[in-house]
Design an enzyme around this catalytic site. Sequence first.
Site, mmCIF file in Angstrom:
data_model
loop_
_atom_site.group_PDB
_atom_site.id
_atom_site.type_symbol
_atom_site.label_atom_id
_atom_site.label_comp_id
_atom_site.label_asym_id
_atom_site.label_seq_id
_atom_site.Cartn_x
_atom_site.Cartn_y
_atom_site.Cartn_z
ATOM 1 N N GLU A 244 -5.581 0.750 3.839
ATOM 2 C CA GLU A 244 -6.325 0.962 2.593
ATOM 3 C C GLU A 244 -6.477 -0.403 1.961
ATOM 4 O O GLU A 244 -5.510 -1.021 1.539
ATOM 5 C CB GLU A 244 -5.556 1.920 1.677
ATOM 6 N N CYS A 278 -7.752 -0.406 -7.057
ATOM 7 C CA CYS A 278 -8.572 -0.528 -5.854
ATOM 8 C C CYS A 278 -9.823 0.344 -5.915
ATOM 9 O O CYS A 278 -10.868 -0.033 -5.393
ATOM 10 C CB CYS A 278 -7.750 -0.215 -4.617
#
Length: 501
Positions: A244, A278
Amino acid sequence: MTDSAPVAAPRAASFTTYSPATGKPLAEHPVDGPEEVSRAVARARTVQAGWAALPASRRRDHLLRWKKALATDLDAVARTIAEETGKPVGDAALEVVLTLEHLDWAARNAGRVLRRRKVGTGLFTVHQRASLVHRPLGVVGVIGPWNYPLYTPMGSIGYALAAGNAVVFKPSELTPGTGVLLAELLDAAVPGHAGLLTTVTGAAPTGDALARSGVDKLAFTGSPGTARKVMAVCAETLTPFLAECGGKDAVIVTADADLEAAADAIVWGALSNAGQTCAGVERVYAVREIHAELCERVVERAGALRPGGEADSSYGPMTLPGQVAIVERHVTGAVSAGARALLGGPESVRAPYVAPVVLTGVPEDAAAMAEETFGPVVAINPVADVDEAVQRANASRYALGAAVFCRNGHTGAAIAARLRAGAVSVNSVLGFAAVPALPFGGSQDSGFGRIHGAEGLRAFTAVQSTTVQRFTPPIALTSFGVPASTRERAVRLARALHRRR
């Protein structure tokens, strides 16, 4: 997501963490090298055998006991997160609450999602009973980030444990105390399985040691550049890898959207946690007829926010000192390229804090639009229509999250379906992050693989397919004793059947 780059440094006995808000030392932690990491993995492998042998219901009860311990010590956990990241304690507490929701879902649903299930067979295998089961991998390594040091890694840790694995966790060297506390709470809550979660501490060399330690899968959160380096290490031993790697998330605002709601969500998505999210908001594409009004509403709301280290501050400092220079470069570069700063500008950057910055008219090839800024900066560009908004949103090399604001939810969902992002919220931002049943992850420079939800549970398992012969078939085609004429009849029959539509 950005992270500190690997550095080649001599092994030290310990390292010190510091408050990003004050610069004062917080704690000392050991630097775990290859030997310490190998011992942690070996211990985890021993503990995992007993954990995997438990019925799913027993593992559920143990994990719920851990969840209760986290909830009971919520204040202490939140305080540790706040000290290490600099975020307000209230924000840290919300991070813990969101983590509890996910841990609860993983614990309660693992048995249902991963249990053995029957599958159908074909005409020539009617004598077989077929099933598949998801088995634990063994020991999962997790390398976590500093921006959400509990919520983000627990998307791997909690789901891996629920699936029957043990975990060795390497938190960021900026936030090791959170990882240490997490493992201590599990050991205290489930003493019969102490060591099921082990935290190893250190910088990049510790992460490298974990990647080389023989874990059965490695889940990583960080920058694309670091992910490529860690993935190359995993490739040497064909260790499965989940990444990720952050995003450059876009918001599309249509002409009929509720602009007050859109502005409120954009400001929160862009500026909460000092923009260090993020899947936070970094780009906004608003159709031209409402662009000016949306900008006014965003500036009004963002202008009322103040960063700082006080209890009533809107958000805290930049956690990673080096990130300040990246934010300044993006803002300065955008303005130099012709963008207008509607709020703030280069002068907003006063390390370790960055005041809110709202830009418009930013060239699409500027760093502020193409690279992950990871700071309290948002660019709001006008577009002719939704088609152009979708095209620009999809032009990024990142594909993690996105949002659409549209009066009609069905229309918004149709727009969302055209976006490449791995997760999209309609008329909210980051709505998917609070729904444990939804998988989370992206593609391209945002990484690959999924955490959360059923897919997140299955991500930490190996599928085993099983057939059991129920009776002897009238024609045993898998035998050298079958006459050629029998095989030929079977082939003719199969061809006749499959030539039908």
